[in-house]
Scaffold this active site. Structure first.
Site, short mmCIF file in Angstrom:
data_model
loop_
_atom_site.label_atom_id
_atom_site.label_comp_id
_atom_site.label_asym_id
_atom_site.label_seq_id
_atom_site.Cartn_x
_atom_site.Cartn_y
_atom_site.Cartn_z
NE ARG A 192 -3.09 1.00 -0.57
CZ ARG A 192 -3.44 1.01 -1.91
NH1 ARG A 192 -2.82 1.96 -2.60
NH2 ARG A 192 -4.07 0.07 -2.60
CE LYS B 4 2.74 34.52 -3.33
NZ LYS B 4 2.62 34.04 -4.62
CD GLU C 230 1.38 37.54 -6.19
OE1 GLU C 230 1.53 36.29 -6.33
OE2 GLU C 230 0.81 38.27 -5.34
CG ASP D 85 -1.84 36.44 -8.72
OD1 ASP D 85 -1.59 35.14 -9.18
OD2 ASP D 85 -2.43 36.80 -7.89
CE LYS E 64 -1.53 28.54 -4.29
NZ LYS E 64 -2.46 29.18 -5.35
#
Length: 283
Positions: A98, A164, A198, A219, A132
């Site tokens: 598994r 960002k 960004e 973005d 992410k």
């Protein structure tokens, strides 16, 4: 990036989670002398990733298990195809099954999704991942992206300077200009380190270029806005598109002239590929 030490560490954690005091079922149902042979077989079409991880799961449980890959990472496969063969003590094969499948199925799902994105871009823009990723499994998932023909964005916060929206909000709150902040950062960074900024509006682009950013991330821009952004940058920096990137929107985004398309969907919401271990026992 995906080193032997990284593989062993993650697999040991997963194996210990799955069988902290051994495999009760195997111990009471399977004779200690039984051997098993098995084929790793695809249940659907896809792109392979994680075959080394798959193999190592078995040998960590018992070094006498042998795993012979039939296909390599990055190879496309079809439903019914055998991707690897496994042989060894039945208890060990069943105990590792598994965990081996979990890693290989997840990584192959990422590779398959990435290949679809790359094909949709048709060579007009580079497809890259993001941060992410599943905590603790970033190296595995970014490796899978490369297996699918994509590229890695920065591995983590230590790799590149990337300002960002929240970084820019802090600068604004402190009364600092973006251009001055970029130039100040450049002075403190090694000459080999890139700076990416960004933006979420076209009117932010001139200040970013004035500061000398290497990469401008547009973005959540519409395709029309992306074209304007590419024209505004005019080759003075790499242009990256991000936000709301899906398999359906890739062709239109890549046609705007951006250099890079980054998508968290490559890793954060991918579906695992259905792989199975077809096993036979030999007493």
């Amino acid at each position: 990036m995906l080193t032997a030490a990284t593989i062993d560490s993650a697999l040991r954690t997963a194996l210990d989670e799955d069988a902290p005091w051994g495999d009760i079922t195997g111990e009471v149902f399977i004779p200690a002398t039984a051997s098993a042979k098995a084929d790793l077989r695809a249940r659907e079409d896809g792109v392979l990733a994680g075959i080394e991880v798959f193999a190592r799961a078995f040998t960590l449980v018992d070094p006498s298990v042998t795993v012979d890959p039939v296909a390599a990472d990055g190879a496309a496969f079809t439903a019914g195809q055998v991707l690897a063969t496994v042989a060894g003590p039945a208890r060990a094969v069943l105990q590792a099954e598994r965990i081996a499948l979990n890693f290989c199925q997840r990584m192959s799902g990422i590779a398959t999704q990435t290949r679809a994105f790359v094909d949709a871009a048709a060579g007009r823009a580079r497809i890259v991942d993001t941060r992410k990723t599943t905590p603790g499994l970033r190296a595995f998932e970014k490796h899978a992206v490369v297996c699918g023909g994509g590229h890695n964005h920065r591995f983590g916060l230590s790799d590149a300077a990337m300002a960002k929206d929240n970084h820019l909000a802090v600068l604004t709150g402190e009364g600092l200009s973006v251009a001055e902040a970029i130039r100040s950062a450049r002075a403190r960074l090694p000459h080999t380190t890139m700076i990416e900024v960004e933006v979420d509006r076209l009117d932010q682009v001139p200040a970013v270029l004035d500061g000398g950013a290497d990469i401008v991330m547009l973005d959540n821009f519409t395709p029309a806005q992306l074209r304007e952004g590419v024209e505004l940058v005019g080759g003075r920096a790499v242009v990256e598109a991000s936000g709301n990137v899906t398999l359906e929107t890739i062709p239109e985004i890549s046609a705007t002239g951006v250099d890079v398309i980054s998508s968290g969907a490559l890793t954060h919401s991918v579906r695992s590929i259905d792989l199975g271990l077809d096993l036979s026992l030999e007493a």
